[in-house]
Design a protein around this motif. Structure first.
Motif, PDB file in Angstrom:
ATOM      1  N   GLU A  27       0.829  -1.203   0.000  1.00 14.51           N
ATOM      2  CA  GLU A  27       0.000   0.000   0.000  1.00 14.51           C
ATOM      3  C   GLU A  27       0.865   1.256   0.000  1.00 14.51           C
ATOM      4  OE1 GLU A  27      -2.786  -0.109   3.197  1.00 14.51           O
ATOM      5  OE2 GLU A  27      -4.136  -1.500   2.149  1.00 14.51           O
ATOM      6  N   THR A  28       2.001   1.217   0.688  1.00 13.21           N
ATOM      7  CA  THR A  28       2.904   2.372   0.677  1.00 13.21           C
ATOM      8  C   THR A  28       3.416   2.632  -0.731  1.00 13.21           C
ATOM      9  OG1 THR A  28       3.607   1.922   2.955  1.00 13.21           O
ATOM     10  CG2 THR A  28       5.018   3.361   1.645  1.00 13.21           C
ATOM     11  N   LEU A  29       3.769   1.574  -1.464  1.00 10.15           N
ATOM     12  CA  LEU A  29       4.244   1.739  -2.839  1.00 10.15           C
ATOM     13  C   LEU A  29       3.137   2.291  -3.734  1.00 10.15           C
ATOM     14  CD1 LEU A  29       6.503   1.427  -4.916  1.00 10.15           C
ATOM     15  CD2 LEU A  29       5.778  -0.954  -5.233  1.00 10.15           C
ATOM     16  N   LEU A  30       1.922   1.804  -3.563  1.00  9.52           N
ATOM     17  CA  LEU A  30       0.809   2.331  -4.358  1.00  9.52           C
ATOM     18  C   LEU A  30       0.568   3.800  -4.038  1.00  9.52           C
ATOM     19  CD1 LEU A  30      -1.732  -0.639  -4.210  1.00  9.52           C
ATOM     20  CD2 LEU A  30      -0.325   0.076  -6.160  1.00  9.52           C
ATOM     21  N   TRP A  31       0.695   4.184  -2.768  1.00 13.79           N
ATOM     22  CA  TRP A  31       0.563   5.595  -2.417  1.00 13.79           C
ATOM     23  C   TRP A  31       1.694   6.412  -3.039  1.00 13.79           C
ATOM     24  CZ3 TRP A  31       3.873   8.888   0.200  1.00 13.79           C
ATOM     25  CH2 TRP A  31       3.355  10.174   0.454  1.00 13.79           C
ATOM     26  N   ALA A  32       2.922   5.907  -2.958  1.00 11.79           N
ATOM     27  CA  ALA A  32       4.089   6.637  -3.457  1.00 11.79           C
ATOM     28  C   ALA A  32       4.046   6.835  -4.961  1.00 11.79           C
ATOM     29  CB  ALA A  32       5.377   5.901  -3.065  1.00 11.79           C
ATOM     30  N   THR A  33       3.272   6.009  -5.675  1.00  8.69           N
ATOM     31  CA  THR A  33       3.150   6.133  -7.129  1.00  8.69           C
ATOM     32  C   THR A  33       1.795   6.709  -7.544  1.00  8.69           C
ATOM     33  OG1 THR A  33       2.496   3.790  -7.213  1.00  8.69           O
ATOM     34  CG2 THR A  33       4.812   4.309  -7.647  1.00  8.69           C
ATOM     35  N   GLY A  34       1.125   7.353  -6.611  1.00 13.49           N
ATOM     36  CA  GLY A  34      -0.079   8.108  -6.933  1.00 13.49           C
ATOM     37  C   GLY A  34      -1.324   7.295  -7.199  1.00 13.49           C
ATOM     38  N   LEU A  50      -3.942   7.049   1.646  1.00 11.38           N
ATOM     39  CA  LEU A  50      -3.805   6.306   2.890  1.00 11.38           C
ATOM     40  C   LEU A  50      -4.237   7.204   4.052  1.00 11.38           C
ATOM     41  CD1 LEU A  50      -0.345   4.536   2.365  1.00 11.38           C
ATOM     42  CD2 LEU A  50      -2.615   3.480   2.278  1.00 11.38           C
ATOM     43  N   PRO A  51      -4.544   6.629   5.188  1.00 16.68           N
ATOM     44  CA  PRO A  51      -4.903   7.470   6.336  1.00 16.68           C
ATOM     45  C   PRO A  51      -3.825   8.507   6.639  1.00 16.68           C
ATOM     46  CG  PRO A  51      -5.404   5.176   6.797  1.00 16.68           C
ATOM     47  CD  PRO A  51      -4.666   5.195   5.493  1.00 16.68           C
ATOM     48  N   GLY A  52      -4.215   9.780   6.610  1.00 17.80           N
ATOM     49  CA  GLY A  52      -3.265  10.860   6.843  1.00 17.80           C
ATOM     50  C   GLY A  52      -2.377  11.178   5.663  1.00 17.80           C
ATOM     51  N   ARG A  53      -2.563  10.478   4.552  1.00 21.07           N
ATOM     52  CA  ARG A  53      -1.759  10.688   3.348  1.00 21.07           C
ATOM     53  C   ARG A  53      -2.690  10.804   2.142  1.00 21.07           C
ATOM     54  NH1 ARG A  53       3.417   6.522   3.266  1.00 21.07           N
ATOM     55  NH2 ARG A  53       4.459   7.250   5.163  1.00 21.07           N
ATOM     56  N   PRO A  54      -3.048  12.030   1.740  1.00 19.53           N
ATOM     57  CA  PRO A  54      -3.899  12.177   0.554  1.00 19.53           C
ATOM     58  C   PRO A  54      -3.220  11.581  -0.683  1.00 19.53           C
ATOM     59  CG  PRO A  54      -3.704  14.250   1.761  1.00 19.53           C
ATOM     60  CD  PRO A  54      -2.687  13.316   2.342  1.00 19.53           C
ATOM     61  N   ARG A  55      -4.028  11.194  -1.625  1.00 16.71           N
ATOM     62  CA  ARG A  55      -3.480  10.642  -2.867  1.00 16.71           C
ATOM     63  C   ARG A  55      -2.616  11.687  -3.571  1.00 16.71           C
ATOM     64  NH1 ARG A  55      -7.014   8.525  -8.041  1.00 16.71           N
ATOM     65  NH2 ARG A  55      -5.225   8.251  -9.464  1.00 16.71           N
ATOM     66  N   LEU A  56      -1.442  11.265  -4.022  1.00 17.43           N
ATOM     67  CA  LEU A  56      -0.507  12.166  -4.691  1.00 17.43           C
ATOM     68  C   LEU A  56      -0.976  12.452  -6.120  1.00 17.43           C
ATOM     69  CD1 LEU A  56       2.909  10.576  -3.600  1.00 17.43           C
ATOM     70  CD2 LEU A  56       1.790  12.590  -2.622  1.00 17.43           C
ATOM     71  N   THR A  57      -0.857  13.699  -6.539  1.00 21.39           N
ATOM     72  CA  THR A  57      -1.129  14.061  -7.932  1.00 21.39           C
ATOM     73  C   THR A  57       0.164  14.188  -8.733  1.00 21.39           C
ATOM     74  OG1 THR A  57      -1.151  16.415  -7.333  1.00 21.39           O
ATOM     75  CG2 THR A  57      -3.262  15.245  -7.337  1.00 21.39           C
ATOM     76  N   GLU A  58       1.292  14.292  -8.033  1.00 28.93           N
ATOM     77  CA  GLU A  58       2.614  14.277  -8.665  1.00 28.93           C
ATOM     78  C   GLU A  58       3.521  13.399  -7.818  1.00 28.93           C
ATOM     79  OE1 GLU A  58       4.177  18.172  -9.211  1.00 28.93           O
ATOM     80  OE2 GLU A  58       2.533  18.834 -10.512  1.00 28.93           O
TER      81      GLU A  58
END
Length: 212
Positions: A184-191, A195-203
């Protein structure tokens, strides 16, 4: 995790591509034109893009002295406006089996080239020049994440090994704090996800030059 634990080589690429193919082999060929997850590409286009990534990564290391400031001068094209610009396309009539055959071939090509390249060789990437180990990690991230995109469009289950996700995060995403679930951390890091407390990245980006 020790630095050596994050090192990658061609065999890691080969194993990762094999895992992806074993998952994608169960897809319904009739869904290949469905949208791939949150991408604007179809599953067929996303598979071709992954194939193209692996092939063009390999091509850099076919040169005795890879260029450090630009991509190789292949002619790229797209099948439609908004589709991926590729060097490699797969014969449409070959279906899912043809796509997976070319994916295995290009994954094997990258694996073989990286295993024979001098370890101090450095080649260009838009996120910074990197060595064979860095490009192995990049090919793995491309495979892991795009198989996630494909699994959403093809209605498949895809859960790569925790250890592999941890290693690739350490190698390419040193700026990202590892959460309780490495995948899940990798999926968050690649947008791909929030994740809780971590909005989805746009860049987002990785750092392939680490250790070069």
């Amino acid at each position: 995790m020790h630095e050596a634990d994050a090192a990658f080589d061609g065999e890691d690429v080969r194993r990762t591509v094999h895992l992806a193919i074993e998952t994608l082999r169960h897809a319904d060929p009739g869904r290949l034109d469905a949208r791939a997850g949150t991408l604007e590409w179809t599953c067929r286009e996303t598979l071709e893009h992954l194939v193209d990534d692996l092939f063009t990564y390999a091509a850099r290391f076919g040169l005795a002295k890879p260029p450090m400031t630009t991509l190789l001068p292949f002619r790229t094209s797209s099948d439609r406006s908004g589709g991926p610009a590729n060097v490699v396309f797969v014969e449409r009539d070959s279906g899912l089996e043809g796509l997976l055959t070319v994916l295995e071939a290009c994954g094997g090509l990258l694996a073989s080239v990286l295993l024979t390249a001098p370890p101090d060789t450095v080649a260009y990437h838009v996120f910074g020049p990197s060595d064979p180990g860095g490009f192995a990690a990049m090919g793995i991230v491309e495979t892991l994440v795009h198989t996630h995109d494909l699994s959403q469009g093809l209605d498949l289950e895809w859960q790569p090994p925790k250890e592999l996700c941890e290693r690739v995060l350490k190698r390419l995403f040193p700026h990202v704090a590892l959460g309780p679930d490495a995948w899940e951390t990798l999926l968050w890091a690649t947008g791909r996800i929030a994740l809780p407390g971590r909005p989805r990245l746009t860049e987002w980006r990785w750092y392939g030059t680490q250790g070069v």
